[in-house]
Write an enzyme that holds these catalytic residues in place. Structure first.
Site, PDB file in Angstrom:
ATOM      1  N   VAL A   1       0.819  -1.158  -0.103  1.00  0.00           N
ATOM      2  CA  VAL A   1      -0.004   0.171   0.034  1.00  0.00           C
ATOM      3  C   VAL A   1       0.844   1.418  -0.070  1.00  0.00           C
ATOM      4  O   VAL A   1       0.554   2.185  -0.668  1.00  0.00           O
ATOM      5  CB  VAL A   1      -1.029   0.152   1.049  1.00  0.00           C
ATOM      6  N   GLU A   2       2.010   1.081   0.802  1.00  0.00           N
ATOM      7  CA  GLU A   2       2.755   2.490   0.950  1.00  0.00           C
ATOM      8  C   GLU A   2       3.677   2.733  -0.430  1.00  0.00           C
ATOM      9  O   GLU A   2       3.846   3.882  -0.721  1.00  0.00           O
ATOM     10  CB  GLU A   2       3.960   2.124   2.011  1.00  0.00           C
ATOM     11  N   SER A   3       4.240   1.734  -0.620  1.00  0.00           N
ATOM     12  CA  SER A   3       5.112   1.914  -1.800  1.00  0.00           C
ATOM     13  C   SER A   3       5.309   0.907  -2.948  1.00  0.00           C
ATOM     14  O   SER A   3       6.466   1.147  -3.795  1.00  0.00           O
ATOM     15  CB  SER A   3       6.760   1.881  -1.075  1.00  0.00           C
TER      16      SER A   3
END
Length: 229
Positions: A44-46
């Site tokens: 989700v982040e990166s």
């Protein structure tokens, strides 16, 4: 789920990237008694890119901004930026998530605070308390990105747990360590290190992404590099 399923190439890319790191992150979560699905948070982040950089100056697989990175001991200087370091950034991210869980008492609120900041979530909880409303994740008035954050993680978990249900063929990720730590000289050229390890520059940088310069430098007599087992 539609967000990811409508982007099959991105999904394939981040799953392929995750093969290097997932076993290590799951092992670290298990050591701390934390939910293992948090290992999917870098998706989700990166999209599991350890060199990912956002407009908000967040960097690395776990997307630390400079100040939060410094607060959790992630060194940032001319030579290195440990917000990209696979080992220490993972350690910092899990420590931060544990701290947030202790503050807010649930993992979905901890995740919301990881995304939006503890102040944003704290103020949203206080606002609802004053109005006599619920203070759980679903009840809070949070920014749209934060409202979608936990559902995105759940969607990734659903897809990874049962890809066949969504018509996806995902190669099984081995339940064994991908990399190991090796001692290296105080200074070594990254290209030479990759050549000596008989791996591509791309593979070497994926496991050792914290260095800002082609020459990997360290003030100590030696330091550790990660290499595929």
């Amino acid at each position: 789920q539609a967000y990811y399923l409508n982007r099959p190439e991105m999904l394939k890319l981040m799953i392929n990237r995750s093969r290097r790191y997932l076993y290590y992150i799951v092992t670290e979560l298990e050591k701390r008694g934390m939910p293992t699905e948090l290992a999917l948070l870098p998706m989700v982040e990166s999209a599991f890119n350890p060199r990912a950089y956002s407009p908000a100056r967040a960097l690395g697989m776990w997307q630390f901004i400079p100040s939060t990175g410094k607060h959790f001991g992630l060194q940032q200087n001319w030579w290195i930026d440990n917000r990209r370091n696979v080992i220490v950034a993972t350690d910092a991210a899990l420590t931060y998530l544990q701290k947030l869980h202790g503050m807010f008492g649930s993992w979905d609120l901890a995740l919301a605070a990881y995304n939006a900041g503890e102040g944003t979530v704290g103020r949203a909880i206080e606002r609802n308390r004053r109005l006599g409303l619920g203070t759980d994740y679903e009840s809070l008035n949070l920014p749209p990105e934060t409202r979608n954050y936990v559902p995105k993680l759940q969607a990734v978990k659903n897809i990874m747990t049962n890809p066949g249900k969504y018509g996806l063929k995902i190669q099984t990720i081995a339940n064994t360590a991908y990399f190991t730590r090796v001692s290296a000289p105080a200074q070594i050229d990254a290209h030479l290190a990759a050549k000596l390890a008989e791996i591509s520059d791309e593979e070497f940088l994926a496991l050792n992404p914290s260095n800002n310069r082609p020459l990997i430098g360290n003030n100590d007599e030696k330091h550790e590099l990660l290499l595929p087992i």
